[in-house]
Design a protein around this motif. Structure first.
Motif, mmCIF file in Angstrom:
data_model
loop_
_atom_site.group_PDB
_atom_site.id
_atom_site.type_symbol
_atom_site.label_atom_id
_atom_site.label_comp_id
_atom_site.label_asym_id
_atom_site.label_seq_id
_atom_site.Cartn_x
_atom_site.Cartn_y
_atom_site.Cartn_z
ATOM 1 N N CYS A 43 86.772 -59.605 -48.211
ATOM 2 C CA CYS A 43 87.133 -58.846 -47.021
ATOM 3 C C CYS A 43 88.256 -57.877 -47.372
ATOM 4 O O CYS A 43 88.729 -57.839 -48.515
ATOM 5 N N PRO B 129 85.037 -65.448 -41.896
ATOM 6 C CA PRO B 129 85.388 -64.293 -41.054
ATOM 7 C C PRO B 129 84.724 -64.344 -39.685
ATOM 8 O O PRO B 129 85.301 -63.909 -38.687
ATOM 9 N N LYS C 49 78.990 -56.257 -46.352
ATOM 10 C CA LYS C 49 79.628 -57.475 -46.857
ATOM 11 C C LYS C 49 79.313 -57.628 -48.336
ATOM 12 O O LYS C 49 78.153 -57.508 -48.765
#
Length: 346
Positions: free
Chosen positions: A37, A150, A341
């Motif tokens: 992230c 997340p 991602k």
């Protein structure tokens, strides 16, 4: 084995390290997926006050148990597991009141303990103490399970702001967490969900996957006016700012209908943490502003369940699956926003 370690801002290294063994109260896992992230980008470039180098990075972790330390019960070699990132103490007044996300004694994987950018890692007793090691449901892959961390943060935010049936929602920021917010809002019954993003390239990439009811590029049009036009001037029920942008937070207030709710999800840079807030708008419209900080162990379990039952798909959000020796390339992809991602598969 090879690990990816942080030494200092701008100094991150793929290097050899001894394979760990599980001491009493610990569990050793083979890391099968560790997603990335924006925090990984920040750490690699600027470090973090809590990190004492050298530290193996990576905090969105899924794998399988390969060794149990003395005294560990309830687990077996071969179990597929997901590991929480933020670890509350479980003992303070906040934790015992069910408010684990604001535990003042919180520690984290990849910060206080070595993380998942490695073939093997140790799950510390602190994780087991708060029920933070979760079984991956059947039918959920390791990469999908690594996204549960997340996703759990998004669940916390939407619970706090109470996204519910019939809401019209704006999500600002089209990164992976913004995409998760779009899908979670729909799963919670939102009538319409609009996605706002500054970058046309990032917006088009995300919109093609999550298909919001409207995709608004704030570099090309005034997002406040666009939202008002979409709602016949009324404004929306909820705005979630999943971007580190003070301007976006200021615009969010102008998008809200009376009694609207605003989730300040994305934190601002430490050197620019303030915004100009028109308190009269909050006052006369009776708006609600709510922060959101991380997730609890229970949120991680909810995330896995929603992935497992198909309520919130995540596999198509994973645009890059890279081996451990390409962690640095993965960090660049996240920094540049050329994927949604990125998952490392050691």
């Amino acid at each position: 084995m090879k690990v990816f370690r942080f030494y200092a801002p701008g100094d991150v290294r793929l290097e050899d390290a001894p394979e760990p063994t599980a001491a009493a109260g610990e569990i050793k896992i083979r890391v099968r997926a560790c997603s990335m992230c924006g925090t990984d980008v920040k750490i690699s470039q600027a470090g973090h006050l809590r990190i004492r180098p050298p530290r193996v990075m990576g905090h969105e972790i899924a794998g399988e148990i390969v060794e149990l330390g003395e005294g560990v019960e309830g687990w077996a070699v071969g179990d597929r597991v997901q590991v929480i990132a933020a670890i509350p103490c479980g003992e303070c007044d906040y934790c015992t009141s069910g408010l684990m996300t604001i535990c003042p004694n919180q520690v984290s994987m990849g910060y206080d303990f070595d993380g998942g950018f490695a073939p093997y890692m140790i799950v510390p007793p602190a994780v087991l103490k708060v029920d933070g090691l979760n079984r991956i449901p059947d039918g959920v892959g390791f990469a999908e399970a690594s996204v549960a961390e997340p996703f759990a943060c998004a669940i916390n935010a939407q619970e706090l702001i109470d996204v519910h049936d019939g809401d019209v929602v704006v999500v600002v920021g089209s990164g992976p967490i913004g995409c998760l917010h779009v899908r979670l809002a729909r799963a919670r019954g939102a009538k319409q969900v609009y996605l706002v993003e500054l970058s046309r390239e990032r917006l088009d990439l995300a919109a093609a996957v999550v298909q919001p009811d409207a995709a608004i590029c704030s570099a090309e049009t005034d997002p406040v006016e666009a939202v008002r036009a979409l709602t016949d001037g009324r404004g929306v029920d909820v705005v979630i700012t999943a971007a580190a942008s003070g301007a976006a937070q200021e615009q969010a207030l102008q998008m809200l209908a009376p009694r609207g709710r605003f989730s300040l999800f994305g934190g601002l840079p430490k050197d620019r943490p303030t915004i100009t807030l028109d308190s009269n708008v909050v006052h006369y419209k009776e708006l609600m502003l709510m922060g959101a900080n991380g997730s609890s162990p229970a949120h991680n379990k909810q995330a896995l369940a929603l992935i497992a039952d198909g309520s919130v798909p995540v596999s198509d959000l994973i645009t890059h699956r890279l081996p451990l020796d390409q962690v640095a390339e993965g960090i660049d992809i996240v920094r540049q926003g050329t994927g949604i991602k990125v998952t490392i598969e050691p």
